[in-house]
Design a protein around this motif. Sequence first.
Motif, PDB file in Angstrom:
ATOM      1  N   GLY A   1      32.247  49.044  51.808  1.00 19.04           N
ATOM      2  CA  GLY A   1      33.373  49.914  52.099  1.00 19.04           C
ATOM      3  C   GLY A   1      34.050  50.513  50.888  1.00 19.04           C
ATOM      4  N   LEU A   2      33.918  49.872  49.713  1.00 18.57           N
ATOM      5  CA  LEU A   2      34.733  50.279  48.570  1.00 18.57           C
ATOM      6  C   LEU A   2      33.958  50.701  47.335  1.00 18.57           C
ATOM      7  N   ASP A   3      32.670  50.415  47.259  1.00 21.47           N
ATOM      8  CA  ASP A   3      31.929  50.724  46.033  1.00 21.47           C
ATOM      9  C   ASP A   3      31.975  52.201  45.674  1.00 21.47           C
ATOM     10  N   ASP A   4      32.030  53.073  46.673  1.00 24.13           N
ATOM     11  CA  ASP A   4      32.025  54.510  46.387  1.00 24.13           C
ATOM     12  C   ASP A   4      33.433  55.107  46.348  1.00 24.13           C
ATOM     13  N   HIS A   5      34.462  54.246  46.414  1.00 26.72           N
ATOM     14  CA  HIS A   5      35.833  54.752  46.367  1.00 26.72           C
ATOM     15  C   HIS A   5      36.179  55.111  44.922  1.00 26.72           C
ATOM     16  N   PRO A   6      36.641  56.320  44.665  1.00 30.47           N
ATOM     17  CA  PRO A   6      36.866  56.744  43.281  1.00 30.47           C
ATOM     18  C   PRO A   6      37.995  56.015  42.563  1.00 30.47           C
ATOM     19  N   ARG A   7      38.848  55.331  43.311  1.00 33.80           N
ATOM     20  CA  ARG A   7      39.982  54.648  42.701  1.00 33.80           C
ATOM     21  C   ARG A   7      39.827  53.134  42.647  1.00 33.80           C
ATOM     22  N   VAL A   8      38.741  52.614  43.180  1.00 27.08           N
ATOM     23  CA  VAL A   8      38.594  51.164  43.316  1.00 27.08           C
ATOM     24  C   VAL A   8      37.438  50.653  42.462  1.00 27.08           C
ATOM     25  N   THR A   9      37.685  49.554  41.744  1.00 35.58           N
ATOM     26  CA  THR A   9      36.661  48.862  40.960  1.00 35.58           C
ATOM     27  C   THR A   9      36.567  47.423  41.441  1.00 35.58           C
ATOM     28  N   LEU A  10      35.337  46.943  41.669  1.00 32.66           N
ATOM     29  CA  LEU A  10      35.110  45.571  42.100  1.00 32.66           C
ATOM     30  C   LEU A  10      34.281  44.845  41.050  1.00 32.66           C
ATOM     31  N   TYR A  11      34.704  43.639  40.714  1.00 31.21           N
ATOM     32  CA  TYR A  11      33.928  42.770  39.833  1.00 31.21           C
ATOM     33  C   TYR A  11      33.589  41.479  40.585  1.00 31.21           C
ATOM     34  N   ASP A  12      32.340  41.049  40.472  1.00 28.24           N
ATOM     35  CA  ASP A  12      31.884  39.824  41.103  1.00 28.24           C
ATOM     36  C   ASP A  12      31.742  38.716  40.062  1.00 28.24           C
ATOM     37  N   TYR A  13      32.062  37.485  40.480  1.00 24.23           N
ATOM     38  CA  TYR A  13      31.962  36.315  39.621  1.00 24.23           C
ATOM     39  C   TYR A  13      31.074  35.301  40.340  1.00 24.23           C
ATOM     40  N   ALA A  14      29.786  35.375  40.050  1.00 20.75           N
ATOM     41  CA  ALA A  14      28.790  34.569  40.757  1.00 20.75           C
ATOM     42  C   ALA A  14      29.084  33.080  40.591  1.00 20.75           C
ATOM     43  N   GLY A  15      29.001  32.348  41.691  1.00 23.85           N
ATOM     44  CA  GLY A  15      29.173  30.908  41.658  1.00 23.85           C
ATOM     45  C   GLY A  15      30.606  30.425  41.565  1.00 23.85           C
ATOM     46  N   GLU A  16      31.554  31.340  41.454  1.00 23.88           N
ATOM     47  CA  GLU A  16      32.956  30.932  41.309  1.00 23.88           C
ATOM     48  C   GLU A  16      33.620  30.812  42.678  1.00 23.88           C
ATOM     49  N   ASP A  17      34.528  29.850  42.787  1.00 19.49           N
ATOM     50  CA  ASP A  17      35.218  29.599  44.048  1.00 19.49           C
ATOM     51  C   ASP A  17      36.618  30.209  44.016  1.00 19.49           C
ATOM     52  N   HIS A  18      37.212  30.221  45.166  1.00 19.38           N
ATOM     53  CA  HIS A  18      38.570  30.716  45.342  1.00 19.38           C
ATOM     54  C   HIS A  18      39.517  30.003  44.371  1.00 19.38           C
ATOM     55  N   GLY A  19      40.392  30.760  43.749  1.00 19.65           N
ATOM     56  CA  GLY A  19      41.369  30.167  42.846  1.00 19.65           C
ATOM     57  C   GLY A  19      40.888  29.946  41.430  1.00 19.65           C
ATOM     58  N   PHE A  20      39.770  30.576  41.064  1.00 22.13           N
ATOM     59  CA  PHE A  20      39.193  30.272  39.744  1.00 22.13           C
ATOM     60  C   PHE A  20      40.087  30.679  38.584  1.00 22.13           C
ATOM     61  N   ALA A  21      41.028  31.584  38.803  1.00 20.83           N
ATOM     62  CA  ALA A  21      41.887  32.058  37.712  1.00 20.83           C
ATOM     63  C   ALA A  21      43.288  31.460  37.760  1.00 20.83           C
ATOM     64  N   THR A  22      43.456  30.394  38.537  1.00 24.84           N
ATOM     65  CA  THR A  22      44.752  29.723  38.527  1.00 24.84           C
ATOM     66  C   THR A  22      45.071  29.208  37.126  1.00 24.84           C
ATOM     67  N   GLU A  23      46.334  29.105  36.816  1.00 24.23           N
ATOM     68  CA  GLU A  23      46.737  28.648  35.478  1.00 24.23           C
ATOM     69  C   GLU A  23      46.546  27.152  35.301  1.00 24.23           C
ATOM     70  N   PHE A  24      46.767  26.396  36.370  1.00 22.03           N
ATOM     71  CA  PHE A  24      46.737  24.939  36.275  1.00 22.03           C
ATOM     72  C   PHE A  24      45.927  24.361  37.437  1.00 22.03           C
ATOM     73  N   GLY A  25      45.401  23.158  37.230  1.00 22.89           N
ATOM     74  CA  GLY A  25      44.807  22.429  38.338  1.00 22.89           C
ATOM     75  C   GLY A  25      43.297  22.495  38.400  1.00 22.89           C
TER      76      GLY A  25
END
Length: 230
Positions: A182-206
């Motif tokens: 739905g979004l790959d061809d949207h001119p204003r949207v960029t998607l980056y994938d992080y293979a193997g990473e789970d939800h919350g991977f960029a939390t500061e703590f924990g």
Amino acid sequence: MTALATITALDGGDMPAYRADPAGTPRGAIVVIQEIFGINAGIRRKCDTLAEAGYLAVAPDLFWRITPGIELDPDVAPEMERALALMGEFDQDGGVRDIEAAIRYARAESGKKVGAVGYCLGGRLAYMTAARTDVDASVGYYAVGIDGLLGEKHAIARPLLLHIAGADGFVDAATQGAMHEGLDDHPRVTLYDYAGEDHGFATEFGRRRSDAAAELADERTAAFFADHIG
């Protein structure tokens, strides 16, 4: 400098917020959109880091109408259960209106462009904010349920960046595929994938944090905001 702030909601209520100011004149402002755990230490640290980078950072307490001031730890099982229950109670459309109020506040306080960055529920709200408000740029980390919001994509007029966790326990492969379709061809949207990473991977703590993926995503976010906010 950090402080508690009060933002006037669009319906006139007083919404609490955490505010972090840069040392000098802000280069812009960023509204930080919480996870389902409230304005906890991790979200406050996100604000502090943005202030260190020169932005005015504001995190509105989006649960203020339900249970103001709540702070939860996702690594504590009962608190995770409470957070999931709060998500079920939360009015997401009303949350976007509260984010809009925070954008207006940040724009008035900084006199500059305003971006938004959100995590988990906040990632979903960042997408909704991009579609429904005049925010200058938005970033969503591991946003949930975007496949159900693709009908709003044509309203996204300003840049949006989405970080997708490839092994997200809350966003399955089919949903990720729908996001790309739905979004790959949207001119204003960029998607980056992080293979193997789970939800919350960029939390500061924990336990959820994955350092390498978090650092890469945050570097991309910093560059994105430098390009579109200042």
